[in-house]
Design a protein around this motif. Structure first.
Motif, PDB file in Angstrom:
ATOM      1  N   GLU A 200      13.245 -56.015 -42.321  1.00  0.00           N
ATOM      2  CA  GLU A 200      13.122 -57.619 -42.259  1.00  0.00           C
ATOM      3  C   GLU A 200      12.706 -57.919 -40.939  1.00  0.00           C
ATOM      4  N   HIS A 201      13.438 -57.616 -39.848  1.00  0.00           N
ATOM      5  CA  HIS A 201      13.218 -57.858 -38.324  1.00  0.00           C
ATOM      6  C   HIS A 201      11.809 -57.399 -38.103  1.00  0.00           C
ATOM      7  N   LEU A 202      11.798 -56.111 -38.262  1.00  0.00           N
ATOM      8  CA  LEU A 202      10.303 -55.472 -37.773  1.00  0.00           C
ATOM      9  C   LEU A 202       9.135 -56.259 -38.269  1.00  0.00           C
ATOM     10  N   GLN A 203       9.344 -56.694 -39.643  1.00  0.00           N
ATOM     11  CA  GLN A 203       8.267 -57.448 -40.307  1.00  0.00           C
ATOM     12  C   GLN A 203       8.062 -58.797 -39.654  1.00  0.00           C
ATOM     13  N   ARG A 204       9.099 -59.525 -39.114  1.00  0.00           N
ATOM     14  CA  ARG A 204       8.863 -60.830 -38.575  1.00  0.00           C
ATOM     15  C   ARG A 204       8.178 -60.721 -37.249  1.00  0.00           C
ATOM     16  N   ALA A 205       8.660 -59.351 -36.596  1.00  0.00           N
ATOM     17  CA  ALA A 205       8.166 -59.289 -35.405  1.00  0.00           C
ATOM     18  C   ALA A 205       6.442 -58.903 -35.377  1.00  0.00           C
ATOM     19  N   LEU A 206       6.213 -58.381 -36.282  1.00  0.00           N
ATOM     20  CA  LEU A 206       4.674 -57.794 -36.706  1.00  0.00           C
ATOM     21  C   LEU A 206       4.063 -59.179 -36.872  1.00  0.00           C
ATOM     22  N   GLU A 207       4.686 -60.158 -37.801  1.00  0.00           N
ATOM     23  CA  GLU A 207       3.969 -61.523 -38.123  1.00  0.00           C
ATOM     24  C   GLU A 207       3.539 -62.211 -36.955  1.00  0.00           C
ATOM     25  N   ASN A 208       4.727 -62.170 -36.009  1.00  0.00           N
ATOM     26  CA  ASN A 208       4.368 -62.926 -34.821  1.00  0.00           C
ATOM     27  C   ASN A 208       3.155 -62.549 -33.932  1.00  0.00           C
ATOM     28  N   HIS A 209       2.727 -61.113 -34.254  1.00  0.00           N
ATOM     29  CA  HIS A 209       1.728 -60.381 -33.611  1.00  0.00           C
ATOM     30  C   HIS A 209       0.437 -60.108 -34.322  1.00  0.00           C
ATOM     31  N   ARG A 210       0.343 -60.708 -35.458  1.00  0.00           N
ATOM     32  CA  ARG A 210      -0.552 -60.214 -36.502  1.00  0.00           C
ATOM     33  C   ARG A 210      -2.119 -60.555 -36.206  1.00  0.00           C
ATOM     34  N   SER A 211      -2.358 -61.397 -35.209  1.00  0.00           N
ATOM     35  CA  SER A 211      -3.564 -61.538 -34.648  1.00  0.00           C
ATOM     36  C   SER A 211      -3.986 -60.616 -33.468  1.00  0.00           C
ATOM     37  N   ASP A 212      -3.111 -59.942 -32.923  1.00  0.00           N
ATOM     38  CA  ASP A 212      -3.465 -59.050 -31.871  1.00  0.00           C
ATOM     39  C   ASP A 212      -2.770 -57.589 -31.932  1.00  0.00           C
ATOM     40  N   PHE A 213      -2.108 -57.345 -32.991  1.00  0.00           N
ATOM     41  CA  PHE A 213      -1.736 -56.093 -33.004  1.00  0.00           C
ATOM     42  C   PHE A 213      -1.698 -55.661 -34.599  1.00  0.00           C
ATOM     43  N   SER A 214      -1.976 -54.256 -35.140  1.00  0.00           N
ATOM     44  CA  SER A 214      -1.877 -54.059 -36.264  1.00  0.00           C
ATOM     45  C   SER A 214      -0.898 -52.855 -36.521  1.00  0.00           C
ATOM     46  N   CYS A 215      -0.102 -52.778 -37.665  1.00  0.00           N
ATOM     47  CA  CYS A 215       0.915 -51.435 -37.769  1.00  0.00           C
ATOM     48  C   CYS A 215       1.426 -51.535 -39.101  1.00  0.00           C
ATOM     49  N   GLU A 216       1.208 -50.126 -39.357  1.00  0.00           N
ATOM     50  CA  GLU A 216       1.545 -49.698 -40.743  1.00  0.00           C
ATOM     51  C   GLU A 216       3.026 -49.451 -40.632  1.00  0.00           C
ATOM     52  N   ILE A 217       3.850 -49.431 -41.542  1.00  0.00           N
ATOM     53  CA  ILE A 217       5.254 -49.333 -41.785  1.00  0.00           C
ATOM     54  C   ILE A 217       5.467 -48.157 -42.509  1.00  0.00           C
ATOM     55  N   VAL A 218       6.280 -47.355 -41.947  1.00  0.00           N
ATOM     56  CA  VAL A 218       6.839 -46.361 -42.799  1.00  0.00           C
ATOM     57  C   VAL A 218       8.312 -46.482 -43.254  1.00  0.00           C
ATOM     58  N   ALA A 219       8.941 -46.530 -44.357  1.00  0.00           N
ATOM     59  CA  ALA A 219      10.078 -46.669 -44.899  1.00  0.00           C
ATOM     60  C   ALA A 219      10.860 -45.293 -44.596  1.00  0.00           C
ATOM     61  N   PHE A 220      11.808 -45.348 -43.397  1.00  0.00           N
ATOM     62  CA  PHE A 220      12.341 -44.013 -43.078  1.00  0.00           C
ATOM     63  C   PHE A 220      13.665 -43.759 -43.324  1.00  0.00           C
ATOM     64  N   PRO A 221      14.306 -42.958 -44.320  1.00  0.00           N
ATOM     65  CA  PRO A 221      15.488 -42.559 -44.437  1.00  0.00           C
ATOM     66  C   PRO A 221      16.358 -41.969 -43.641  1.00  0.00           C
ATOM     67  N   GLN A 222      16.489 -42.523 -42.462  1.00  0.00           N
ATOM     68  CA  GLN A 222      16.929 -41.566 -41.091  1.00  0.00           C
ATOM     69  C   GLN A 222      18.512 -40.911 -41.618  1.00  0.00           C
ATOM     70  N   HIS A 223      19.079 -41.383 -42.488  1.00  0.00           N
ATOM     71  CA  HIS A 223      20.302 -40.677 -42.649  1.00  0.00           C
ATOM     72  C   HIS A 223      20.202 -39.839 -43.795  1.00  0.00           C
ATOM     73  N   GLY A 224      19.033 -39.451 -44.361  1.00  0.00           N
ATOM     74  CA  GLY A 224      18.860 -38.444 -45.305  1.00  0.00           C
ATOM     75  C   GLY A 224      18.524 -39.225 -46.620  1.00  0.00           C
ATOM     76  N   LEU A 225      17.708 -38.985 -47.357  1.00  0.00           N
ATOM     77  CA  LEU A 225      17.109 -39.630 -48.736  1.00  0.00           C
ATOM     78  C   LEU A 225      18.152 -39.626 -49.653  1.00  0.00           C
ATOM     79  N   LEU A 226      18.632 -38.250 -49.762  1.00  0.00           N
ATOM     80  CA  LEU A 226      19.563 -37.779 -50.746  1.00  0.00           C
ATOM     81  C   LEU A 226      21.197 -38.151 -50.264  1.00  0.00           C
ATOM     82  N   HIS A 227      21.204 -37.493 -48.654  1.00  0.00           N
ATOM     83  CA  HIS A 227      22.344 -37.706 -48.357  1.00  0.00           C
ATOM     84  C   HIS A 227      23.111 -39.071 -48.332  1.00  0.00           C
TER      85      HIS A 227
END
Length: 464
Positions: A200-227
């Motif tokens: 949510e925080h990242l998407q708010r940051a990207l929304e503030n830069h929608r006109s000057d920066f484009s970014c794809e997002i990867v949902a990253f299970p840093q602590h392990g998808l199963l773990h």
């Protein structure tokens, strides 16, 4: 280099020095202040423009590459010329040769003979969790620590980072823009500690830069998808505008290679998304994971061209024949490799992958966080590293190395014919004080201005 270029570079370095000194005094108190500071730097000329928002204008005295100079079969130099770019509605409408008659009613800006480079692309970064924008903090010692130890440390750090994660993400965006990058792919933590708040925080940051920066997002299970049992959260994230399903070391972290990978791919298939997995494993299990992923894509046409393996260190353990066979299978399924061009004991076979048709891209990974303090956010630095490690120091191979930083876009093709820019191309580029892209890769000059969709999003140009 003319006097204007010398003056511009001195002004840039002067501004950079003032900014560095200011950061030391205020302790990097806020990334919004930092973003404002870097935006003010750039080529300053006597009548500089730091706010260029015209939809139709001329950019005069832009240096473009025209061809290679050869001695026999050897490329020994790059020929360039000065042009006027006509930019309209975010596109390069026309390239006018020097001395051409220009319309009197259009605004004109001055590039002072600086070289134009294609927009950079940071295709592996974590904008959502960083120490950047705060006081200096070195990572804890890694000796003797496993990835599970690092995950345990992150569980303690995340609650401290979350309150300022949006502001710090915006600070990183400003840094990337100052290095010529206007396109990125960011991995974003989906874990039991932060839930969906990092997203949510990242998407708010990207929304503030929608006109000057484009970014794809990867949902990253840093602590392990199963773990960490986050499959429900991952699926929820897919409905929030995320482009890719992430994953992490299915054997070392999840302890079940096939089940972990199959769960990741199933989420992608169910939601129509792509896949971008962190795979650090160098054991035979890492090779098995790569083969399992290739096999999965071979069986599911919907995944073709939508899978990225980040890091992929297991490829360093393959024999030349096994590597060639694996690379051919990857190329056939359009599987991409995202590499940070690591230095050290692991020598990634990036040229061999390219030769087999595997698309290789690069990224920052970390600017500064609890994993590493060494990131600069500069994709031109990655091209420089690539050139040093693989391609040699000659004019031709230096110029070719730029491709890893730009998504394959090069000013000249291998024959020395102009491939970029052309009329109709997006007006996405940066300006540097360099004579050609080979020099830019070798010397890594500061970006003095960065453009996206025809708008200047960082730096300054002269007011013609």
């Amino acid at each position: 280099m003319d006097k204007g270029q010398h003056a511009s570079r001195r002004a840039f370095l002067s501004q950079t020095g003032k900014f560095t000194a200011a950061c030391a005094v205020i302790g990097m108190a806020g990334s919004r202040a930092q973003a404002a500071a870097v935006t003010a730097s750039g080529p300053a000329g006597e009548a500089g423009a730091t706010n260029l928002t015209d939809r139709h204008y001329y950019l005069v005295d832009v240096r473009l590459e025209e061809g290679f100079e050869r001695e026999g079969e050897t490329v020994i130099a790059t020929r360039t010329g000065l042009y006027t770019l006509e930019i309209k509605d975010g596109k390069i409408a026309a390239l006018h040769s020097q001395g051409a008659t220009l319309a009197d009613n259009l605004p004109r800006y001055q590039a002072h003979g600086q070289l134009m480079l294609p927009a950079m692309r940071d295709m592996h970064i974590h904008l959502d969790k960083t120490f950047y924008g705060g006081p200096w903090q070195a990572p804890r010692p890694r000796q003797g620590k496993t990835i599970m130890d690092m995950i345990a440390l992150e569980e303690k750090l995340l609650p401290k980072l979350l309150p300022t994660s949006q502001q710090r993400a915006e600070g990183l965006i400003a840094l990337l823009q100052s290095k010529g990058s206007t396109v990125a792919r960011s991995h974003c933590n989906i874990d039991p500690v932060s839930g969906l708040k990092s997203l949510e925080h990242l998407q708010r940051a990207l929304e503030n830069h929608r006109s000057d920066f484009s970014c794809e997002i990867v949902a990253f299970p840093q602590h392990g998808l199963l773990h960490s049992k986050v499959e429900p959260l991952m699926r929820e994230a897919m409905g929030m505008g995320v482009s890719y399903v992430g994953g992490l070391d299915p054997t070392n972290v999840d302890g079940a290679m096939e089940k972990s990978l199959d769960t990741m791919f199933q989420i992608a298939l169910d939601t129509g998304k792509g896949v971008d997995i962190h795979l650090h494993e160098t054991s035979p299990a890492g090779v098995a994971a790569i083969n399992h992923m290739i096999g999965t894509v071979e069986k599911n046409a919907a995944l073709k061209g939508k899978v990225t393996i980040s890091h992929a260190f297991a490829l360093t353990t393959l024999s030349p024949q096994a590597l060639a066979e694996t690379a051919a299978r990857m190329a056939a399924q359009k599987i991409t490799i995202a590499s940070t061009v690591p230095i050290g004991s692991l020598m990634m076979p990036l040229p061999q992958l390219n030769e087999k048709g595997v698309f290789v891209m690069t990224g920052t990974d970390s600017v500064i966080d609890h994993w590493s303090p060494f990131g600069s956010g500069d994709m031109l630095e990655k091209a420089n590293l690539y050139a040093q490690l693989y391609r040699g120091s000659d004019e031709f191979h230096l110029s070719r190395s730029l491709a890893i930083a730009t998504g394959g876009v090069l000013p000249l093709d291998d024959k020395g014919e102009r491939a970029w820019p052309k009329a109709g191309d997006d007006a996405a580029f940066s300006l540097v004080n360099a004579s050609c892209s080979a020099e830019a890769v070798a010397r890594m000059p500061a970006r003095t201005a960065t453009f996206r969709d025809g708008r200047m999003v960082y730096g300054s140009v002269g007011q013609a």
